[in-house]
Every structure is written in structure tokens, then in C-alpha cells.
Enzyme design. Structure first.
Site, PDB file in Angstrom:
ATOM      1  N   HIS A  88      -5.708   2.762   1.291  1.00  0.00           N
ATOM      2  CA  HIS A  88      -4.836   4.160   1.366  1.00  0.00           C
ATOM      3  C   HIS A  88      -5.667   4.765   2.587  1.00  0.00           C
ATOM      4  O   HIS A  88      -5.041   5.129   3.827  1.00  0.00           O
ATOM      5  CB  HIS A  88      -4.511   5.122   0.571  1.00  0.00           C
ATOM      6  CG  HIS A  88      -3.887   4.509  -0.842  1.00  0.00           C
ATOM      7  ND1 HIS A  88      -3.134   3.446  -0.638  1.00  0.00           N
ATOM      8  CD2 HIS A  88      -4.150   4.616  -2.062  1.00  0.00           C
ATOM      9  CE1 HIS A  88      -2.717   3.281  -1.906  1.00  0.00           C
ATOM     10  NE2 HIS A  88      -3.507   3.934  -2.929  1.00  0.00           N
TER      11      HIS A  88
ATOM     12  N   ASP B  42       1.139  -1.136   0.007  1.00  0.00           N
ATOM     13  CA  ASP B  42      -0.009  -0.089   0.175  1.00  0.00           C
ATOM     14  C   ASP B  42       0.911   1.403   0.114  1.00  0.00           C
ATOM     15  O   ASP B  42       1.448   1.557   1.127  1.00  0.00           O
ATOM     16  CB  ASP B  42      -0.849  -0.046   1.275  1.00  0.00           C
ATOM     17  CG  ASP B  42      -2.021   1.178   1.302  1.00  0.00           C
ATOM     18  OD1 ASP B  42      -1.381   2.252   0.905  1.00  0.00           O
ATOM     19  OD2 ASP B  42      -2.938   1.087   1.619  1.00  0.00           O
ATOM     20  N   HIS B  43       1.087   1.864  -1.251  1.00  0.00           N
ATOM     21  CA  HIS B  43       2.403   2.889  -1.246  1.00  0.00           C
ATOM     22  C   HIS B  43       2.255   3.938  -0.372  1.00  0.00           C
ATOM     23  O   HIS B  43       3.016   4.676   0.077  1.00  0.00           O
ATOM     24  CB  HIS B  43       2.546   3.169  -2.679  1.00  0.00           C
ATOM     25  CG  HIS B  43       1.681   4.241  -3.104  1.00  0.00           C
ATOM     26  ND1 HIS B  43       0.212   3.939  -3.583  1.00  0.00           N
ATOM     27  CD2 HIS B  43       1.834   5.510  -3.443  1.00  0.00           C
ATOM     28  CE1 HIS B  43      -0.067   5.174  -4.139  1.00  0.00           C
ATOM     29  NE2 HIS B  43       0.761   6.025  -3.874  1.00  0.00           N
TER      30      HIS B  43
HETATM   31  C1  BG6 Z   1      -3.301   4.671  -6.436  1.00  0.00           C
HETATM   32  C2  BG6 Z   1      -4.498   4.596  -7.182  1.00  0.00           C
HETATM   33  O1  BG6 Z   1      -3.004   3.557  -5.510  1.00  0.00           O
HETATM   34  O2  BG6 Z   1      -2.883   5.872  -5.798  1.00  0.00           O
HETATM   35  C3  BG6 Z   1      -4.650   5.756  -8.063  1.00  0.00           C
HETATM   36  O3  BG6 Z   1      -4.607   3.366  -7.908  1.00  0.00           O
HETATM   37  C4  BG6 Z   1      -4.249   6.917  -7.417  1.00  0.00           C
HETATM   38  O4  BG6 Z   1      -5.835   5.985  -8.627  1.00  0.00           O
HETATM   39  C5  BG6 Z   1      -2.782   6.953  -6.601  1.00  0.00           C
HETATM   40  O5  BG6 Z   1      -4.020   8.092  -8.287  1.00  0.00           O
HETATM   41  C6  BG6 Z   1      -2.542   8.052  -5.734  1.00  0.00           C
HETATM   42  O6  BG6 Z   1      -1.374   7.837  -5.190  1.00  0.00           O
HETATM   43  P1  BG6 Z   1      -0.494   9.311  -4.801  1.00  0.00           P
HETATM   44  O7  BG6 Z   1       0.707   9.081  -4.327  1.00  0.00           O
HETATM   45  O8  BG6 Z   1      -0.416  10.243  -5.881  1.00  0.00           O
HETATM   46  O9  BG6 Z   1      -1.406   9.866  -3.719  1.00  0.00           O
END
Ligand code: BG6
Length: 507
Positions: free
Chosen positions: A245, A182-183
């Protein structure tokens, strides 16, 4: 922290976007910072047919385009010289035997560790097939080194499929060997939440229902679905952002102090928060959950497509590009405190922030002309311009008691003159050292799905539940404000709507 050992990293889906935009630049940065083991071999695989040299050239271009690290030509050449590529079909067991030969050959000739990591950078429908084929080819058994699997969210698309995916994986590999990315957990400022809360004596005594009125978490994006319309239309914001997230940020904001920094000690506390989420009754979904979809509009004179006009999206789609939810956490710390979360595409700006709204003072000594009482707010900005903002009242100089709301503003970039590493750098490094603190555990994933199950069911079963349109460039459906309890209270709006209300764009 253990030092990473020599290893082979196999990336499935190496011809795709995730590998080019995120993984290779992150791997390159780790290597340029000397954070990688002395000997690492990266093998890309995919159905697109490339030679090793095609693959190296492509990855070289990706690193030059997307790397956040200062890039030097010689360093890139050294890094890409070790890349290999195998053209293969993830559903074909024979191809996995070829993969095994290549991996074992590389290990015997050079790496000599037996440590293998398999990264599934493919569409999620492929996960089970890749895992089963890896197992059948004997690639998950090990006499000497470790075997680890990395998968990307979404981990299933509802409770049932999430459980099934876990079961398939658990039948062939131990939970400790699975790293679910989950980045958001790789973002420095998300991790900093733990430090802010538990390294400071100041906040923790106030961090409960006695002093906190409500908590708001927003993750907004100004972009639309871009080239991902096909994927997104079968996903929607609830699965794409909320299940993972946003709930992880709720977990870290609401958790009890862990007994140690051990990965399971931290994840146990997050799990307890998920287990304490007050279930949303299916009949309450229209009251507690707002879903929206962006419609065409004009932003700064430019026509912007609506969601249904995007490539790959069904013209009558009811998929949500915006969700806002009000819910409660049933435990001693948070009983009765409403939590509000929202996320959406094509909102006015890209911002992720957690807003802690403290209760107002019990007696208002200093009246304002407007009659408005400002309670304190602590705003934890996850991105961009990472930092912490505390809003509080001060006396304006001069006669009388004129009170002004002021900001105490800390910017994370002032802390150290170093580049904040990307989430993928941190997470990839942690997999090489075997630290799973920042990865979602099976029970967290399933409990998060369970919480959202009534919402998914209500939306699927009751067509009368509205999908509200909102013009691209605005803060979502107007009725989202009605979720917030309390007279005159609204969400915090970090900036204004951008869409021009007077104009309508025909597309
Ligand atoms: C991803 C989603 O996990 O997170 C995307 O699949 C989204 O739809 C992205 O744009 C948002 O990540 P960040 O790091 O740009 O907030």
C-alpha cells in the site's frame, strides 16, 4: 471500457472473513447497481461443509451486516439465489476435478461463455497449491472464454518467495491473466491522485525538487491486530502495509506523467519510480528505518492491551506494528528530496494522507513574532474525509502585516451526492472487464521486495537493532521525529496522542 461478459466466479476461501466482510457486499453492490453481466454464477468453495442453502443464508447475513449499498430484501434474495457452494480441500486434486465438473455443468446449463475467474481469498500459503491444482484439472485452459486468477497480498514474504510465486504462476498462466489485489489502488482518492496531478496545470510545474522540500506519507490505524494476531505476528507492518500500500502511494505521487491511460503505461511509470528508489544500505537501516511495537496503555480511561498480549502473538515477539522509513528517489525530478513514510497499528486515529511540503519562500518578508516560517503544504487525504487541503499564509485584517496560516479545504464528498464505491467493488468490476491498471504487476512486486530486502536482512541478522515500544494510542516511537531532516521539523500530526502518559496499565 468493455462491458463485462457472462462469467463464473469461483471464490476459494468462501467460508472466511474476507469473503463475508468485503467480497460478498461488493459483489452484491455491483449487482444492485446493474454493473454485472446479465449472467454471472458465483461458486464459493472451502473446507467448512455447507450446503448451497447454508452458504446463501450466511452470505445474506454478511451482506445485511457489511453492505454499504442500501439493501433491499428482494434484491438480496435474487442475488443469493445464484450462489453455489462446493466443500473441498485446496490440496486435493480430486476435489479440483469435482470443481471442474460443477463449473462446466454451470457454464453449459446457464452461463454459456466459458469465462472463468478464480479468486483466492485464502491464506497466501495456499496460492501455489490452488494454482497448480487448477492447472492440473484443466481449468486454466480455454478454447472459448477467458481465464483469470485474482490473488490478495502479501505476494510472498520477501524477494525470493515473491519471485518464486511469480514463477509458479507464470509457468501455468500469462501475466495478463493475473490480477494482484492491492486494495489501496481501488480507493477512489488514490486514483484521484492521478487526476489531481495530471488534469491540472497548476501542480505539475511545482511537483519536483526545485519547489518541494519533502514528502510525507502516513497510513495510521487506531485498531490493534484484532483477531489476526496469528497472521500478523509472522508478517509485521513492513510486509503488511509498506511493501504494497505505502509504496504504491509513493509510486503514484512520484511518477512521471504516463503517455496514456493504458494499464501498462501507468504501471511502467510506477515501476520506474520503484527502480529509482535509492537502495538503503544494510548498515544504514537503524538510521533510516524505525520499527516499533505498541505496549499497553490507558486510552480515555480504558486499559488497552499491548501487542504481546494479543491473542495469537508470541509473548516475546519482535514483530513490528509500526514502521517509519526515510528514503530518496534517485532521478532528475526527485534527487535530494527526502521521502518519509510511516504506518502503524494502535496509533491515535485512522488516517491515510500524503503531505507535500513545499519549500519556504527564498526571502522572508513578513516576520512572525514566533519567528516560525510556515511553508505551504498540500495535504491529500486518502481516508477518512477524503479530500485535499492547501495550507498557505494570508494577512490578518488590520494594521501591520500579521500573517496567519489558513486552509483551503476541499472535501471529496461535496463533489457528487453519491456513495464512494468500496475499493473491492471497483477492483472486482475491473477484473470482470479485464482492466489491470489498478493491480500490481509482477515486476512492481519484485522491485518493491528488492527495495525492502536490506531492511528485512538487517532486522533478521542484527538483534541489536531496536524494536521501540510505544504506548497504544500514541504516534509511535518518539525517535521517529529524528528521521526528519531540518531543525524543528516534525511529522504532521493530524491529532494528539491519546494515551495517558501518567498512567500505566498492568495487563
Ligand atoms: C490490509 C492490512 O491490507 O490493509 C491490514 O492487511 C490493514 O492490516 C488494512 O488493517 C488497512 O486497510 P484500510 O483500507 O482500512 O486502510
Amino acid at each position: 471500457m468493455d462491458k463485462p461478459k457472462n462469467l463464473i466466479l469461483v471464490i476459494f476461501g468462501a467460508s472466511g472473513d474476507l469473503t463475508s466482510r468485503k467480497l460478498m457486499p461488493a459483489l452484491y453492490s455491483l449487482s444492485a447497481q446493474g454493473l454485472f453481466p446479465n449472467k454471472i454464477s458465483i461458486i464459493g468453495t472451502g473446507r467448512t461443509s455447507y450446503t448451497d442453502s447454508d452458504f446463501r443464508n450466511r452470505m445474506r447475513d454478511s451482506i445485511l451486516t457489511y453492505s454499504e449499498e442500501k439493501v433491499s430484501g428482494t434484491d438480496i434474495d435474487t442475488f443469493t439465489a445464484n450462489l453455489k457452494y462446493l466443500t473441498m480441500d485446496n490440496r486435493n486434486p480430486d476435489d479440483f476435478r469435482r470443481l471442474r465438473e460443477l463449473v462446466e455443468e454451470t457454464d453449459a446449463a446457464d452461463i454459456k461463455s466459458g469465462n472463468f475467474i478464480f479468486y483466492m481469498a485464502t491464506p497466501p500459503v495456499m496460492y501455489e497449491s490452488i494454482a497448480l491444482n487448477l492447472s492440473a484439472a484443466g481449468l486454466l485452459k480455454s478454447k472459448t472464454g477467458f481465464r483469470r486468477i485474482i490473488i490478495e497480498k502479501p505476494f510472498g514474504y520477501d524477494l525470493e518467495s515473491g519471485r518464486k510465486l511469480n514463477k509458479v504462476l507464470h509457468d501455468i498462466i500469462e501475466e495478463e491473466q493475473i490480477f494482484r489485489i492491492d486494495h489501496y489502488l481501488g480507493k477512489e482518492t488514490v486514483q484521484n491522485l492521478l487526476v489531481t496531478r495530471f488534469a491540472n496545470g497548476l501542480f505539475e510545474p511545482l511537483w519536483n525538487r526545485n519547489y518541494i522540500d519533502r514528502i510525507e506519507i502516513t497510513s495510521s490505524e487506531n485498531i490493534g491486530v484484532e483477531e489476526r494476531g496469528g497472521y500478523y505476528d509472522s508478517s509485521g507492518a513492513l510486509r503488511d502495509m509498506v511493501q504494497n500500500h505505502l509504496l504504491q502511494m509513493v509510486g503514484l505521487t512520484a511518477m512521471e506523467p504516463p503517455s496514456s491511460l493504458d494499464s501498462n503505461a501507468i504501471r511502467n511509470e510506477v515501476l520506474k519510480v520503484f527502480q529509482s528508489l535509492q537502495p538503503i544500505r544494510q548498515e544504514d537501516v537503524p538510521k533510516q528505518v524505525i520499527r516499533g511495537q505498541y505496549t499497553p496503555s490507558i486510552i480515555r480511561g480504558e486499559c488497552v492491551k499491548g501487542y504481546r498480549q494479543e491473542t495469537g502473538v508470541d509473548k516475546n515477539s519482535r514483530t513490528e506494528t509500526f514502521v517509519a522509513i526515510k528514503f530518496f528517489i534517485n532521478n532528475w525530478r526527485w534527487g535530494g528530496v527526502p521521502f518519509y513514510i510511516r504506518t502503524g497499528k494502535r496509533l491515535p486515529t485512522r488516517v491515510t494522507e500524503i503531505v507535500i511540503h513545499f519549500k519556504p519562500t527564498p526571502h522572508h518578508l513578513f516576520r512572525r513574532d514566533s519567528g516560525k516560517i510556515n511553508a505551504n503544504q498540500l495535504i491529500i487525504r486518502i481516508q477518512p474525509d477524503e479530500g485535499i487541503l492547501l495550507k498557505f499564509d494570508m494577512k490578518e485584517p488590520g494594521a501591520g502585516f500579521n500573517v496567519k496560516n489558513v486552509n483551503m479545504d476541499f472535501h471529496y464528498k461535496d463533489l457528487a451526492n453519491v456513495r464512494v464505491p468500496s475499493a473491492y467493488e471497483r477492483l472486482l468490476y475491473d477484473v470482470t472487464t479485464g482492466d489491470s491498471t489498478l493491480f500490481s504487476r509482477d515486476d512492481e512486486v519484485e522491485t518493491a521486495w528488492k527495495f525492502l530486502e536490506p531492511v528485512q536482512k538487517a532486522w533478521a541478522e542484527d538483534p541489536s537493532i531496536k524494536v521501540y515500544g510505544y504506548p497504544a494510542g500514541t504516534w509511535g516511537p518518539e525517535c521517529t521525529n529524528d528521521l526528519i531532516e531540518g531543525e524543528g521539523l516534525t511529522w504532521r500530526y493530524p491529532c494528539k496522542n491519546l494515551a495517558d502518559d501518567e498512567l500505566y496499565c498492568e495487563l
